[in-house]
Design a protein around this motif. Structure first.
Motif, PDB file in Angstrom:
ATOM      1  N   ARG A 176       0.848  -1.187   0.000  1.00  0.00           N
ATOM      2  CA  ARG A 176       0.000   0.000   0.000  1.00  0.00           C
ATOM      3  C   ARG A 176       0.884   1.239   0.000  1.00  0.00           C
ATOM      4  O   ARG A 176       1.775   1.394   0.838  1.00  0.00           O
ATOM      5  CB  ARG A 176      -0.885  -0.021   1.247  1.00  0.00           C
ATOM      6  CG  ARG A 176      -1.737   1.219   1.455  1.00  0.00           C
ATOM      7  CD  ARG A 176      -2.861   1.310   0.440  1.00  0.00           C
ATOM      8  NE  ARG A 176      -3.637   2.502   0.658  1.00  0.00           N
ATOM      9  CZ  ARG A 176      -4.652   2.591   1.529  1.00  0.00           C
ATOM     10  NH1 ARG A 176      -4.988   1.544   2.248  1.00  0.00           N
ATOM     11  NH2 ARG A 176      -5.322   3.715   1.666  1.00  0.00           N
ATOM     12  N   ASP A 177       0.644   2.137  -0.972  1.00  0.00           N
ATOM     13  CA  ASP A 177       1.382   3.397  -1.065  1.00  0.00           C
ATOM     14  C   ASP A 177       0.540   4.523  -0.472  1.00  0.00           C
ATOM     15  O   ASP A 177      -0.650   4.652  -0.783  1.00  0.00           O
ATOM     16  CB  ASP A 177       1.719   3.724  -2.520  1.00  0.00           C
ATOM     17  CG  ASP A 177       2.705   2.735  -3.121  1.00  0.00           C
ATOM     18  OD1 ASP A 177       3.345   2.002  -2.350  1.00  0.00           O
ATOM     19  OD2 ASP A 177       2.821   2.685  -4.362  1.00  0.00           O
ATOM     20  N   VAL A 178       1.168   5.337   0.360  1.00  0.00           N
ATOM     21  CA  VAL A 178       0.477   6.438   1.033  1.00  0.00           C
ATOM     22  C   VAL A 178       1.316   7.702   0.912  1.00  0.00           C
ATOM     23  O   VAL A 178       2.545   7.663   1.089  1.00  0.00           O
ATOM     24  CB  VAL A 178       0.226   6.120   2.520  1.00  0.00           C
ATOM     25  CG1 VAL A 178      -0.504   7.277   3.190  1.00  0.00           C
ATOM     26  CG2 VAL A 178      -0.563   4.839   2.675  1.00  0.00           C
ATOM     27  N   VAL A 179       0.664   8.818   0.588  1.00  0.00           N
ATOM     28  CA  VAL A 179       1.334  10.124   0.544  1.00  0.00           C
ATOM     29  C   VAL A 179       0.636  11.052   1.532  1.00  0.00           C
ATOM     30  O   VAL A 179      -0.591  11.155   1.531  1.00  0.00           O
ATOM     31  CB  VAL A 179       1.295  10.737  -0.873  1.00  0.00           C
ATOM     32  CG1 VAL A 179       1.963  12.104  -0.866  1.00  0.00           C
ATOM     33  CG2 VAL A 179       1.973   9.822  -1.879  1.00  0.00           C
ATOM     34  N   VAL A 191      -0.040   5.369   9.773  1.00  0.00           N
ATOM     35  CA  VAL A 191      -0.293   3.986  10.196  1.00  0.00           C
ATOM     36  C   VAL A 191      -1.690   3.849  10.795  1.00  0.00           C
ATOM     37  O   VAL A 191      -2.432   2.907  10.472  1.00  0.00           O
ATOM     38  CB  VAL A 191       0.784   3.539  11.202  1.00  0.00           C
ATOM     39  CG1 VAL A 191       0.408   2.203  11.838  1.00  0.00           C
ATOM     40  CG2 VAL A 191       2.133   3.443  10.520  1.00  0.00           C
ATOM     41  N   ASN A 192      -2.074   4.781  11.654  1.00  0.00           N
ATOM     42  CA  ASN A 192      -3.390   4.711  12.294  1.00  0.00           C
ATOM     43  C   ASN A 192      -4.515   4.838  11.279  1.00  0.00           C
ATOM     44  O   ASN A 192      -5.550   4.167  11.407  1.00  0.00           O
ATOM     45  CB  ASN A 192      -3.514   5.804  13.356  1.00  0.00           C
ATOM     46  CG  ASN A 192      -2.634   5.550  14.564  1.00  0.00           C
ATOM     47  OD1 ASN A 192      -2.260   4.413  14.839  1.00  0.00           O
ATOM     48  ND2 ASN A 192      -2.299   6.602  15.286  1.00  0.00           N
ATOM     49  N   ASN A 193      -4.335   5.693  10.274  1.00  0.00           N
ATOM     50  CA  ASN A 193      -5.363   5.837   9.239  1.00  0.00           C
ATOM     51  C   ASN A 193      -5.547   4.547   8.446  1.00  0.00           C
ATOM     52  O   ASN A 193      -6.674   4.163   8.111  1.00  0.00           O
ATOM     53  CB  ASN A 193      -4.987   6.982   8.295  1.00  0.00           C
ATOM     54  CG  ASN A 193      -5.102   8.340   8.953  1.00  0.00           C
ATOM     55  OD1 ASN A 193      -5.835   8.512   9.924  1.00  0.00           O
ATOM     56  ND2 ASN A 193      -4.368   9.328   8.433  1.00  0.00           N
ATOM     57  N   ARG A 226       5.722   3.404   1.328  1.00  0.00           N
ATOM     58  CA  ARG A 226       5.193   2.136   0.796  1.00  0.00           C
ATOM     59  C   ARG A 226       5.221   1.105   1.923  1.00  0.00           C
ATOM     60  O   ARG A 226       6.268   0.805   2.490  1.00  0.00           O
ATOM     61  CB  ARG A 226       6.031   1.652  -0.382  1.00  0.00           C
ATOM     62  CG  ARG A 226       5.643   0.268  -0.905  1.00  0.00           C
ATOM     63  CD  ARG A 226       6.286   0.006  -2.249  1.00  0.00           C
ATOM     64  NE  ARG A 226       5.714   0.894  -3.259  1.00  0.00           N
ATOM     65  CZ  ARG A 226       6.253   1.092  -4.462  1.00  0.00           C
ATOM     66  NH1 ARG A 226       7.391   0.475  -4.795  1.00  0.00           N
ATOM     67  NH2 ARG A 226       5.676   1.911  -5.324  1.00  0.00           N
ATOM     68  N   PHE A 227       4.040   0.594   2.256  1.00  0.00           N
ATOM     69  CA  PHE A 227       3.900  -0.373   3.335  1.00  0.00           C
ATOM     70  C   PHE A 227       3.636  -1.775   2.770  1.00  0.00           C
ATOM     71  O   PHE A 227       2.981  -1.924   1.728  1.00  0.00           O
ATOM     72  CB  PHE A 227       2.727  -0.009   4.254  1.00  0.00           C
ATOM     73  CG  PHE A 227       2.939   1.234   5.063  1.00  0.00           C
ATOM     74  CD1 PHE A 227       3.731   1.218   6.189  1.00  0.00           C
ATOM     75  CD2 PHE A 227       2.324   2.423   4.695  1.00  0.00           C
ATOM     76  CE1 PHE A 227       3.918   2.365   6.953  1.00  0.00           C
ATOM     77  CE2 PHE A 227       2.495   3.579   5.444  1.00  0.00           C
ATOM     78  CZ  PHE A 227       3.298   3.534   6.575  1.00  0.00           C
ATOM     79  N   HIS A 228       4.140  -2.770   3.474  1.00  0.00           N
ATOM     80  CA  HIS A 228       3.714  -4.150   3.240  1.00  0.00           C
ATOM     81  C   HIS A 228       2.769  -4.517   4.379  1.00  0.00           C
ATOM     82  O   HIS A 228       3.124  -4.405   5.550  1.00  0.00           O
ATOM     83  CB  HIS A 228       4.900  -5.111   3.210  1.00  0.00           C
ATOM     84  CG  HIS A 228       4.488  -6.548   3.122  1.00  0.00           C
ATOM     85  ND1 HIS A 228       5.161  -7.549   3.772  1.00  0.00           N
ATOM     86  CD2 HIS A 228       3.465  -7.147   2.454  1.00  0.00           C
ATOM     87  CE1 HIS A 228       4.566  -8.712   3.523  1.00  0.00           C
ATOM     88  NE2 HIS A 228       3.541  -8.476   2.734  1.00  0.00           N
ATOM     89  N   ILE A 229       1.562  -4.952   4.018  1.00  0.00           N
ATOM     90  CA  ILE A 229       0.521  -5.191   5.009  1.00  0.00           C
ATOM     91  C   ILE A 229       0.080  -6.655   4.951  1.00  0.00           C
ATOM     92  O   ILE A 229      -0.225  -7.177   3.877  1.00  0.00           O
ATOM     93  CB  ILE A 229      -0.696  -4.275   4.759  1.00  0.00           C
ATOM     94  CG1 ILE A 229      -0.267  -2.808   4.854  1.00  0.00           C
ATOM     95  CG2 ILE A 229      -1.806  -4.572   5.758  1.00  0.00           C
ATOM     96  CD1 ILE A 229      -1.347  -1.837   4.404  1.00  0.00           C
ATOM     97  N   ILE A 230       0.062  -7.293   6.106  1.00  0.00           N
ATOM     98  CA  ILE A 230      -0.514  -8.628   6.241  1.00  0.00           C
ATOM     99  C   ILE A 230      -1.726  -8.494   7.158  1.00  0.00           C
ATOM    100  O   ILE A 230      -1.610  -8.022   8.294  1.00  0.00           O
ATOM    101  CB  ILE A 230       0.490  -9.637   6.821  1.00  0.00           C
ATOM    102  CG1 ILE A 230       1.683  -9.791   5.879  1.00  0.00           C
ATOM    103  CG2 ILE A 230      -0.169 -10.987   7.054  1.00  0.00           C
ATOM    104  CD1 ILE A 230       2.729 -10.755   6.372  1.00  0.00           C
ATOM    105  N   SER A 231      -2.880  -8.898   6.657  1.00  0.00           N
ATOM    106  CA  SER A 231      -4.114  -8.729   7.422  1.00  0.00           C
ATOM    107  C   SER A 231      -4.902 -10.033   7.471  1.00  0.00           C
ATOM    108  O   SER A 231      -4.628 -10.976   6.723  1.00  0.00           O
ATOM    109  CB  SER A 231      -4.979  -7.618   6.816  1.00  0.00           C
ATOM    110  OG  SER A 231      -5.432  -7.984   5.518  1.00  0.00           O
ATOM    111  N   ILE A 232      -5.894 -10.054   8.360  1.00  0.00           N
ATOM    112  CA  ILE A 232      -6.723 -11.237   8.570  1.00  0.00           C
ATOM    113  C   ILE A 232      -8.130 -10.755   8.922  1.00  0.00           C
ATOM    114  O   ILE A 232      -8.286  -9.668   9.494  1.00  0.00           O
ATOM    115  CB  ILE A 232      -6.120 -12.101   9.708  1.00  0.00           C
ATOM    116  CG1 ILE A 232      -6.770 -13.478   9.767  1.00  0.00           C
ATOM    117  CG2 ILE A 232      -6.228 -11.392  11.050  1.00  0.00           C
ATOM    118  CD1 ILE A 232      -6.049 -14.443  10.692  1.00  0.00           C
TER     119      ILE A 232
END
Length: 246
Positions: free
Chosen positions: A91-94, A111-113, A155-161
């Motif tokens: 996920r890319d965030v600016v 991160v919180n958003n 740029r984040f790498h996210i692992i979710s469940i």
């Protein structure tokens, strides 16, 4: 927890075919295994609770065995998650910088958003790993804190469940008089335990073969950049061998 000047860590691996509880002590950067429990898994499928009562009994038994061997009682632990419920993507965030100096709060807000957005979609983030920072479109920087700029790219790498999966696990452990300290993706745990610093740095694919599922992860530059799973495990291999030999 702190016990006799030692930090005690307890981990629980929720597998489809087996449950493992490990209790270790950390003192002066030395890790000592104090005790472990190993039981057949009941009421758990692909890392998710399928029968609350059976899972409660299985977890209570395996934790009790580990506590007896270690000679300590635990009240919280790290839970190892596996199965097809975990998803991995980038996920890319600016974000605009309010005071022209990047503060830790700027990154925390990003991160919180992201976490709030995932919760609205009924998913819980297990790992959120920053892969790349850029300031005002410049080249990559390792740590943007205290640097000047008007916009920050990350740029984040996210692992979710799914939230329901972790909620049911938490409720089950609560019935066992246990709380969750943190969650950890199984393949990432395998990589941290098996790989050397150099292997983590130059890039390694780690594959963890479970009973019904196998999970994998890719680490480069000491960062987890991708993870996934596929529904083939040791039980499938065993059945194939049995079919051939029969």
């Amino acid at each position: 927890m702190i016990y006799k000047k030692r930090k005690i860590i307890a981990c629980l691996d929720l597998g489809t075919t087996k449950l493992i509880c490990l209790i270790a002590a950390i003192e002066n950067k030395q890790i000592t295994i104090l005790g472990y429990g190993y039981k057949e898994s009941k009421g758990i499928v692909s890392g998710a609770i399928s029968d609350m009562k059976l899972a409660q009994n299985s977890i209570t038994d395996v934790v009790s065995d580990a506590e007896k061997m270690a000679g300590v009682n635990i009240d919280n632990l790290i839970v190892n998650l596996t199965g097809s419920h975990l998803t991995s993507h980038r996920r890319d965030v600016v974000s605009k910088i309010n005071y022209n100096i990047i503060r830790n709060s700027d990154i925390t807000n990003m991160v919180n958003n992201i976490r709030d957005e995932y919760r609205k979609n009924n998913r819980e983030i297990i790992h959120l790993i920053p892969l790349q920072y850029k300031i005002d479109g410049s080249s990559t920087v390792e740590n943007p804190r205290q640097m000047a700029g008007k916009s920050l790219f990350c740029r984040f790498h996210i692992i979710s469940i799914p939230t329901a999966v972790v909620t049911n696990i938490a409720n089950c452990l609560k019935k066992c008089q246990l709380s969750i300290n943190n969650y950890l993706a199984e393949s990432y745990a395998s990589a941290l335990g098996a790989l050397s610093d150099k292997e983590m740095e130059f890039g390694t694919l780690t594959i963890d073969i479970g009973g019904e599922n196998s999970s994998y992860c890719l680490t480069v530059d000491n960062k987890l950049i991708h993870a996934g799973s596929f529904p083939v495990g040791g039980s499938h291999i065993t059945r194939d061998i049995c079919a051939i030999l029969n």
